[in-house]
Design an enzyme around this catalytic site. Structure first.
Site, PDB file in Angstrom:
ATOM      1  N   CYS A 183       0.731  -0.669   0.362  1.00  0.00           N
ATOM      2  CA  CYS A 183      -0.089  -0.303   0.015  1.00  0.00           C
ATOM      3  C   CYS A 183       1.128   1.329   0.092  1.00  0.00           C
ATOM      4  O   CYS A 183       1.143   0.822  -0.469  1.00  0.00           O
ATOM      5  CB  CYS A 183      -1.285  -0.490   1.665  1.00  0.00           C
ATOM      6  SG  CYS A 183      -2.516   1.169   1.230  1.00  0.00           S
TER       7      CYS A 183
ATOM      8  N   HIS B 294      -3.699  -4.892   0.173  1.00  0.00           N
ATOM      9  CA  HIS B 294      -3.305  -4.703   1.201  1.00  0.00           C
ATOM     10  C   HIS B 294      -4.117  -6.667   1.680  1.00  0.00           C
ATOM     11  O   HIS B 294      -4.679  -7.437   1.531  1.00  0.00           O
ATOM     12  CB  HIS B 294      -4.061  -5.079   1.996  1.00  0.00           C
ATOM     13  CG  HIS B 294      -3.357  -3.075   2.717  1.00  0.00           C
ATOM     14  ND1 HIS B 294      -2.945  -2.752   3.237  1.00  0.00           N
ATOM     15  CD2 HIS B 294      -4.346  -2.202   2.227  1.00  0.00           C
ATOM     16  CE1 HIS B 294      -3.072  -1.636   3.885  1.00  0.00           C
ATOM     17  NE2 HIS B 294      -3.926  -0.996   2.791  1.00  0.00           N
TER      18      HIS B 294
ATOM     19  N   GLU C 208      -2.726  -9.147   3.326  1.00  0.00           N
ATOM     20  CA  GLU C 208      -3.079  -9.524   4.535  1.00  0.00           C
ATOM     21  C   GLU C 208      -4.345  -9.454   4.896  1.00  0.00           C
ATOM     22  O   GLU C 208      -4.917 -10.048   6.139  1.00  0.00           O
ATOM     23  CB  GLU C 208      -2.033  -8.958   5.453  1.00  0.00           C
ATOM     24  CG  GLU C 208      -2.528  -7.404   6.464  1.00  0.00           C
ATOM     25  CD  GLU C 208      -1.791  -5.989   5.347  1.00  0.00           C
ATOM     26  OE1 GLU C 208      -1.513  -6.637   3.696  1.00  0.00           O
ATOM     27  OE2 GLU C 208      -1.205  -4.933   5.533  1.00  0.00           O
TER      28      GLU C 208
END
Lengths: 196, 251
Positions: A80, A178, A180
């Site tokens: 990001c 993202h 994650e």
């Protein structure tokens, strides 16, 4: 899985904990650190980021991380804002970046809602990070600035315009989304990074 | 294409999930961590946890819960309820939440929105608002819909956006708990007025209501609780239906 020494760079710019948890779910323990020695000795480095570009660059400079990151030889993954800071310049706060990718980060034109927030499809997937990932898979994005398509793009996404969802040059990898927080697809992409 | 988001909401009391019908009559609906995992596996795009006890003594319980959820959850989640300060937000984000939602505290002190946006970034600041439509128009209510404020909804939302809120979670009290559909007219007006994403809440009863909230209501995301908790609507089935209606969803 072989034991790996992964370090997540800590510069007070958000989401480090969720990256650590995502790696733990893949069976890898990661250390969160801003120590030069620890980062240099890592097998792999993750450079996360949530927040404002000028503020984040200031934090990197305070700890000398702006000098260290470009020297790293092991695989580095920017996420990001981390990806945007790896570029030459950002329109956010008129900020000079680390210059690892010779492209500029621009502000989305106000033709639709900004930030670009939510799940969007990634396509034109290239390179090891996207091995086994199907085109048009959904990943989770939250950002108000974007990196235009360029020769280092390894994935692209469309919102208002087509832009770089991922970049790679030498040992430097980056995702605008993202991983994650991108469900199974995100876990698979992080796993590909671990396996590099 | 950017997908429309489906967001189950888990009301938390003393570390357990409950659902209020019209904000009262709490009923236990299970373990939040197990529910969170199950929702992520079934295709929820995001989760919202609202801590409806949120007393000072229970804060630690909430932080422990946030950490447990963050460890297992692969999708973004928002935590709201009883957040009054930058310090509260710092703790919740540190425990692993992606966003926080503020409601009453922002009405009492609008400056809080500005402070949070400046410190943590707009992307993690969700402004939640409960509003009721009366003959005078839409009015903002406090404390889970118990106290009228006299504040006009649309003015408040514009101010919240200007102060840096990254997203709006709008609950219509006229629709909440009715299962008769969302407040599509007001939602469409808000969505066109604002330049930040809008999450619609209150009124989900069947799958058509979700299609309507995205087409007629122009919402970016739809939130619901009991229809998901009690399996009146299954998320995979809902998403397949929305796709068949040409609404972009993540499958």
């Amino acid at each position: 899985m072989e034991k790996q020494n992964i370090v997540i760079i800590d510069y007070e710019a958000g989401n480090v904990q969720s990256v650590k948890y995502a790696l733990e779910r893949l069976g890898v323990n990661a250390e969160i650190s801003n120590c030069e020695k620890t980062i240099r000795q890592a097998d792999k480095v993750i450079f996360p980021g949530v927040g404002e570009a000028a503020w984040a660059m200031k934090k990197l400079k305070e700890t000398g991380l702006d000098q260290l990151i470009p020297q790293l030889k092991q695989p580095v993954l920017g996420i990001c804002l981390g990806m945007q800071l790896m570029c030459a310049h950002s329109e956010e706060g008129n900020t000079k970046g680390l210059g690892l990718f010779p492209v500029n980060t621009l502000k989305f034109p106000a033709e639709d809602k900004v930030p670009h927030m939510g799940w969007n499809q990634i396509r034109q997937l290239k390179g090891k990070l996207f091995e086994g990932i199907e085109t048009e898979s959904y990943a989770y994005f939250v950002h108000s600035y974007y990196v235009p398509l360029n020769e280092y793009a390894t994935a692209e996404t469309h919102y208002i315009k087509s832009f770089s969802a991922s970049l790679q040059k030498d040992n430097f990898y980056a995702c605008q989304f993202h991983p994650e927080k991108s469900g199974d697809i995100g876990q698979a992409i992080l796993n590909n990074f671990i396996k590099l | 294409m950017l997908a429309k988001r489906i967001i189950p909401c888990l009301d938390i009391k003393d570390g357990r999930t409950v659902k209020g019908i019209n904000f009262v009559d709490l009923k236990d609906a299970g373990d939040p961590v197990e529910l969170a995992k199950a929702y992520a596996e079934r295709g929820a795009d995001e989760l919202v946890f609202l801590d409806i006890t949120a007393t000072h003594e229970k804060r630690k319980t909430l932080l422990e819960l946030v950490e447990k959820v963050a460890k297992v959850l692969t999708i973004p989640f928002t935590v709201g309820g009883g957040i009054n300060s930058c310090e509260d937000v710092a703790q919740i984000l540190k425990a692993g939440a992606d966003k926080i939602a503020i409601n009453s505290s922002a009405v009492r002190c609008p400056e809080l929105i500005t402070e949070l946006a400046n410190r943590f970034g707009s992307q993690c600041v969700v402004l939640a608002v409960d509003a009721c439509e009366t003959q005078e128009g839409w009015e903002v209510y406090l404390n889970g819909g118990r106290i009228p404020t006299g504040i006009k909804l649309f003015d408040w939302l514009k101010e919240a956006e200007r102060r840096g809120a990254g997203e709006i979670l709008f609950t219509s009290m006229n629709h909440d708990g009715t299962k008769n559909g969302f407040a599509n007219e007001a939602l469409a007006e808000i969505s066109e007025m604002l330049n930040i994403p809008l999450i619609a809440s209150g009124g989900a009863g069947n799958m058509h209501h979700f299609a309507d909230v995205f087409t007629k209501g122009k919402a970016d995301a739809a939130l619901a609780a009991s229809v998901f908790h009690y399996k009146e609507i299954e998320i995979p089935e809902l998403k397949n239906y929305l796709k068949s209606e040409d609404i972009p969803v993540r499958l």
